[in-house]
Design an enzyme around this catalytic site. Structure first.
Site, PDB file in Angstrom:
ATOM      1  CG  ASP A 118      -2.040  -0.973   1.163  1.00 49.58           C
ATOM      2  OD1 ASP A 118      -2.299  -1.283  -0.381  1.00 49.58           O
ATOM      3  OD2 ASP A 118      -2.911  -1.109   1.913  1.00 49.58           O
ATOM      4  CE  LYS A 153      -4.809   2.100   0.536  1.00 52.00           C
ATOM      5  NZ  LYS A 153      -5.344   1.414   1.858  1.00 52.00           N
ATOM      6  CG  HIS A 197      -1.959  -5.038  -3.092  1.00 54.15           C
ATOM      7  ND1 HIS A 197      -1.424  -3.783  -3.960  1.00 54.15           N
ATOM      8  CD2 HIS A 197      -2.635  -4.113  -2.478  1.00 54.15           C
ATOM      9  CE1 HIS A 197      -1.872  -2.812  -3.565  1.00 54.15           C
ATOM     10  NE2 HIS A 197      -3.259  -2.979  -2.727  1.00 54.15           N
ATOM     11  CG  HIS A 198      -6.155  -3.679  -4.297  1.00 54.72           C
ATOM     12  ND1 HIS A 198      -7.045  -3.909  -3.488  1.00 54.72           N
ATOM     13  CD2 HIS A 198      -5.667  -2.540  -3.859  1.00 54.72           C
ATOM     14  CE1 HIS A 198      -6.465  -3.949  -2.299  1.00 54.72           C
ATOM     15  NE2 HIS A 198      -5.899  -2.673  -2.511  1.00 54.72           N
ATOM     16  CG  ASP A 225      -4.553  -5.974   1.171  1.00 53.76           C
ATOM     17  OD1 ASP A 225      -4.630  -5.732   2.606  1.00 53.76           O
ATOM     18  OD2 ASP A 225      -5.560  -5.758   0.395  1.00 53.76           O
TER      19      ASP A 225
HETATM   20 FE   FE2 Z   1      -4.400  -1.594  -1.295  1.00 55.28          FE
END
Ligand code: FE2
Length: 360
Positions: free
Chosen positions: A178, A181, A231-232, A260
């Protein structure tokens, strides 16, 4: 068998044994002579003796909650060490990410050091999955979540047979999944409540922002770059940002996806209370054959469930119970025994569920 007894007997590494604990089994010397008998209350000098004789594990008697006996067993030395190491690691990551928000440069060497020196010992700690669930989290969700995903990636990676540099890269990918972010406005990142569709679109950009940050980082491993970007993505093509599917998704990203989901759902968040790991296992079973990689999901479920036996849980009717058995692979709901000695197979009794883990 253990449920009929007043106590349960658990193996303890000698480093976690403290004075006052009661032996649940006799201790033999290496040439099979009785050193200490069952029921001995250990003193400091006895523990020193055990260490001197190179005894690595002893069996300790613990009160069984099924008999309504006090549950408040103090944290073991191992748990205390795990929590201290964990807090230290989260603080180190917080410093790295704070710099990143302003300088937009990934401090790769510092983060590799963090993986080797701080996260690796957490991955290899005995009882890691249970400790992760009981760990006290401070406010900063992103840092805790990043460390947790890195640790779960490491544990799952080991179950999948990864080792050496490849395992280190996978853990680094989990730690950085992440990282994008840091490029998302804080008012969206920390917004309590649901995001608007526009805000959600900006939030989804963290995958691409992370990819861009790592592409500009000299020596960033390929697996880390694609683990972060994808990763999504979901196995059936229903994810984001590029809606790729199947083995077009890098294997690191498929592993991170499971880590996750597991950590996000077992954590307290601004918009939901944490869910018990048992319920999360049910979700992973549900999603495993379309959204997640079924081979990786199977390995995860088969191994993670071993940690749940012996957990003390709260049932949806308010009673406390001990998990005593997990059935077939797809049976995500265990058999428990309550304080009043009722045996309940939650796979058959769907009106009850586990709402909380009291002690892992
Ligand atoms: Fe993420």
């Amino acid at each position: 068998m253990r449920v009929n007894s007043k106590y349960r007997i658990k193996p303890y590494p000698i480093s976690a044994v403290v004075a006052g604990m009661e032996l649940g089994r006799l201790v033999l010397t290496h040439d099979d002579k009785v050193m200490l008998s069952e029921g001995t209350i250990l003193s400091e000098s006895m523990i020193a003796g055990l260490k001197f004789w190179d005894i690595s594990t002893v069996f300790i008697k613990e009160c069984s909650p099924a008999m309504g006996i006090d549950l408040s067993i103090p944290e073991t030395v191992l748990q205390k060490k795990f929590y201290a190491d964990y807090d230290h690691t989260v603080n180190l990551l917080k410093n790295s990410f704070a710099k990143l928000r302003f300088f937009t440069e990934v401090p790769l060497a510092t983060l590799c050091e963090l993986v080797n020196n701080s996260i690796d010992p957490l991955i290899n700690a005995t009882g890691v999955i249970n400790h992760m669930h009981m760990v006290r989290r401070q406010d900063d969700y992103t840092f805790h979540h990043s460390v947790n995903v890195a640790v779960i990636c490491g544990v799952l990676g080991k179950w999948l047979g990864y080792a050496g540099q490849e395992l280190q890269d996978l853990v680094l990918a989990g730690l950085l999944h992440d990282v994008g972010k840091t490029q998302i406005p804080l008012e969206i990142l920390n917004k309590p409540g649901k995001l608007t569709p526009e805000e959600m679109e900006i939030m989804h950009l963290h995958t691409i922002r992370g990819y861009q940050l790592l592409r500009n980082t000299p020596n960033a491993p390929q697996g880390v770059i694609y683990g972060v970007l994808q990763h999504h993505e979901r196995f059936d093509g229903s994810g984001y940002p590029l809606t790729v599917s199947g083995d077009k998704i890098h294997k690191f990203a498929r592993i991170i996806a499971i880590a996750d989901i597991y950590d996000a759902m077992t954590s307290d968040r601004v918009y939901h209370r944490k869910i018990s790991p048992f319920a999360v296992v049910e979700v992973i079973v549900d999603e495993m054959f379309n959204k997640l990689d079924p081979a990786i999901g199977t390995v995860f479920l088969n191994n993670v469930r071993d940690y749940f036996v012996g957990n003390i849980v709260e049932l949806s009717d308010g009673r406390q119970a001990e998990v005593i058995y997990l059935g077939q692979f797809m049976a995500s709901r265990p058999v428990v025994v309550t304080e009043d000695q009722e045996y309940i197979d939650l796979e058959r009794n769907k009106s009850l569920s586990i709402v909380n883990v009291i002690r892992a």
